[in-house]
Design a protein around this motif. Structure first.
Motif, PDB file in Angstrom:
ATOM      1  N   PRO A 164       0.920  -1.506   0.153  1.00 14.66           N
ATOM      2  CA  PRO A 164      -0.108   0.102   0.429  1.00 14.66           C
ATOM      3  C   PRO A 164       1.353   1.155  -0.211  1.00 14.66           C
ATOM      4  N   ALA A 165      -0.057   2.142  -0.717  1.00 14.79           N
ATOM      5  CA  ALA A 165       0.714   3.303  -0.177  1.00 14.79           C
ATOM      6  C   ALA A 165       1.565   4.852   0.278  1.00 14.79           C
ATOM      7  N   ALA A 166       2.627   4.961   1.167  1.00 14.81           N
ATOM      8  CA  ALA A 166       2.286   5.807   2.308  1.00 14.81           C
ATOM      9  C   ALA A 166       1.759   6.986   2.595  1.00 14.81           C
ATOM     10  N   ALA A 167       1.356   7.083   3.638  1.00 10.34           N
ATOM     11  CA  ALA A 167       0.959   8.049   3.583  1.00 10.34           C
ATOM     12  C   ALA A 167      -0.731   8.426   2.861  1.00 10.34           C
ATOM     13  N   VAL A 168      -1.680   7.578   3.277  1.00  9.61           N
ATOM     14  CA  VAL A 168      -3.030   7.287   2.489  1.00  9.61           C
ATOM     15  C   VAL A 168      -3.823   7.954   3.890  1.00  9.61           C
ATOM     16  N   ARG A 169      -4.274   9.513   3.216  1.00  9.41           N
ATOM     17  CA  ARG A 169      -5.432   9.953   3.165  1.00  9.41           C
ATOM     18  C   ARG A 169      -6.684   9.842   3.008  1.00  9.41           C
ATOM     19  N   SER A 170      -7.866   9.783   3.893  1.00 11.15           N
ATOM     20  CA  SER A 170      -9.432   9.653   3.843  1.00 11.15           C
ATOM     21  C   SER A 170     -10.107  10.528   3.936  1.00 11.15           C
ATOM     22  N   GLY A 171     -11.469  11.072   2.857  1.00 14.35           N
ATOM     23  CA  GLY A 171     -12.402  11.857   4.037  1.00 14.35           C
ATOM     24  C   GLY A 171     -13.555  12.161   3.162  1.00 14.35           C
ATOM     25  N   PRO A 172     -14.658  13.172   2.733  1.00 12.29           N
ATOM     26  CA  PRO A 172     -15.677  13.388   1.981  1.00 12.29           C
ATOM     27  C   PRO A 172     -14.911  12.682   0.407  1.00 12.29           C
ATOM     28  N   ARG A 173     -16.814  12.761  -0.305  1.00  8.66           N
ATOM     29  CA  ARG A 173     -16.118  11.982  -1.262  1.00  8.66           C
ATOM     30  C   ARG A 173     -16.570  13.504  -2.169  1.00  8.66           C
ATOM     31  N   VAL A 174     -16.122  14.339  -3.123  1.00  4.30           N
ATOM     32  CA  VAL A 174     -15.940  15.596  -4.154  1.00  4.30           C
ATOM     33  C   VAL A 174     -17.259  15.438  -4.022  1.00  4.30           C
TER      34      VAL A 174
END
Length: 220
Positions: A164-174
């Protein structure tokens, strides 16, 4: 440089919330251009009010119901093509919208598509920054809807990173409010932190639908 490997059906037949972040760092090649994916969004079909497939299959969304590994390409607001990778178990209509990436090969070809008619060229970071730009840079449009990414004869290839890619962030969809207008209930946008190619977050804006099946909507 991290070694890449061709995607296989089992990689994409997993739940959409597992597949989406796993696509970060993957390379998608088409039309002489390769993009390294830096931002994606997950959509869960009939269980997801933000998905085109929420109300069940239509001729337009049939490809989303499986099998995994095919492209779902749709026209957004009568202006742009957007590209998704179908994933999840067969019949569940899950897909990952490819939101943004870095052009890592074929930049001149991508510029020929993206800079046509412009007096100033796009900055490199903007060539595939946003789902419509990404599809345009790769030359993906209606003819690629339903294409099997895992068939070498198609000329469209998906290579995955082994880790997996490092430093993955997540949040609301655009631009997707989600059920009850609460975008925070669906933190299903995933991106690589610090990547300049990641698109700018914009909250949902209510727009009229142009067809009963949601053809005017800007999400899969």
């Amino acid at each position: 440089m991290t070694a890449l490997r061709p995607a296989v059906r089992a990689d994409l037949a997993r739940p959409v919330l597992e597949v989406a972040p796993a696509l970060l760092g993957a390379h998608l090649s088409a039309g002489g251009v390769t993009v390294r994916l830096t931002e994606v969004e997950a959509y869960a079909g009939t269980s997801d009010p933000g998905s085109h497939a929420f109300r069940g299959p239509t001729p337009r969304t049939e490809v989303m119901f499986g099998p995994a590994g095919h492209l779902y390409v749709y026209f957004s607001y009568g202006m742009h093509w957007c590209c998704n990778v179908v994933c999840g178990p067969d019949g569940e209509a899950a897909a990952v919208l490819l939101r943004a990436g870095e052009v890592v090969a074929g930049e001149e070809i991508a510029r020929g598509r993206r800079d046509a008619g412009r007096s100033r060229p796009h900055p490199a970071r903007d060539l595939a920054r946003g789902p419509a730009r990404l599809a345009s840079a790769l030359g993906l449009d209606r003819q690629h809807d339903g294409l099997d990414l895992l068939d070498p004869a198609t000329g469209v290839d998906l290579l995955l990173v082994p880790e997996p890619a490092a430093a993955v962030r997540s949040g609301p969809r655009v631009g997707v409010s989600g059920e009850g207008g609460d975008a925070s209930r669906y933190p299903w946008r995933f991106w690589v932190e610090g990547e300049p190619t990641v698109s700018v977050y914009r909250p949902a804006v209510r727009r009229p639908r142009t067809r009963p099946d949601g053809a005017g909507a800007a999400r899969p």
